[in-house]
Motif scaffolding. Structure first.
Motif, short mmCIF file in Angstrom:
data_model
loop_
_atom_site.label_atom_id
_atom_site.label_comp_id
_atom_site.label_asym_id
_atom_site.label_seq_id
_atom_site.Cartn_x
_atom_site.Cartn_y
_atom_site.Cartn_z
N ASP A 62 -1.73 4.38 7.53
CA ASP A 62 -1.01 3.25 8.13
C ASP A 62 -1.96 2.24 8.76
O ASP A 62 -1.80 1.03 8.59
CB ASP A 62 -0.01 3.75 9.17
N GLY B 202 -2.67 -1.65 7.47
CA GLY B 202 -2.53 -2.78 8.39
C GLY B 202 -3.79 -3.61 8.48
O GLY B 202 -3.76 -4.84 8.40
N ARG C 3 -4.50 -7.46 6.94
CA ARG C 3 -4.94 -8.60 7.76
C ARG C 3 -6.15 -9.28 7.14
O ARG C 3 -6.23 -10.52 7.11
CB ARG C 3 -5.27 -8.13 9.18
#
Length: 212
Positions: A167, A171, A175
């Motif tokens: 996870d 993420g 980005r």
């Protein structure tokens, strides 16, 4: 075909290094050893060779191509996937300046190569910096690879960050991709941008969708 030590020696000589051929070869072999460290899956000697190939291909775009070549050699000389922020780039820049000084490069050259290395932290260049632009474009050339090679690249990156939970990795990677896609252009030099920009954006969008 020119060997990596021969390529390093030629770039160092072209940039003004005065060390003996034996010392230049020793430095090159030491650097190759760094680029083959076990924690490297993408940022390895294959990446080094690919960046150098791009710099050679587009050397006409840089006023000081040998400095760019040396920066390519040194831009990931220090690489720890667990390092925070731009620590790897800062440490690589410091290492670059020290190494080139020890090899008899002029102080101005050693400092400039260190500056170029530091640019790879965010791939942001100022105005009128064609040397820096070429290094950054070469470092990001993988983004415009064909589909199979791009998939191998993303798999290698994930292996380097195997210590990061899924996870958190998704993420953070998302980005990075979003920041790249939000740039006015990924590649700085118009000649390179014309060849690679569209392909790179297609790859980034596809990866971002997969991560989501």
């Amino acid at each position: 075909m020119t060997s990596l030590p021969e390529a390093f020696r030629a770039a160092a000589r072209g940039a003004g290094a005065t060390a003996s051929d034996a010392d230049l070869d020793s430095a090159a072999n030491y650097l190759v050893g760094r680029w083959t460290e076990p924690q490297r899956h993408y940022h390895d000697v294959t990446h080094l060779a690919a960046v150098l190939e791009v710099v050679d291909r587009f050397a006409h775009l840089a006023p000081n191509p040998d400095r760019v070549r040396l920066a390519a050699w040194l831009h990931d000389a220090v690489y720890d996937p667990r390092a925070l922020g731009d620590a790897n780039e800062r440490d690589s820049a410091e290492f670059a300046e020290g190494l080139l000084t020890s090899l008899g490069a002029p102080a101005e050259v050693a400092a400039e190569v260190a500056r170029l290395v530091s640019l790879t932290a965010g791939h942001a260049t100022g105005e009128n910096d064609p040397d820096g632009e070429l290094l950054c474009d070469a470092d990001l050339s993988i983004l415009a690879a064909d589909t199979d090679r791009y998939i191998r690249y993303t798999s290698a990156i994930r292996r380097e960050y195997a210590h990061v939970p899924d996870d958190a990795f998704r993420g953070g990677r998302s980005r990075v991709l979003t920041e790249l896609l939000n740039l006015p252009s990924i590649y700085r030099h118009a000649e390179i941008r014309g060849q690679w920009e569209d392909r790179a954006r297609t790859n980034l969008k596809a990866e971002l969708e997969e991560l989501a």
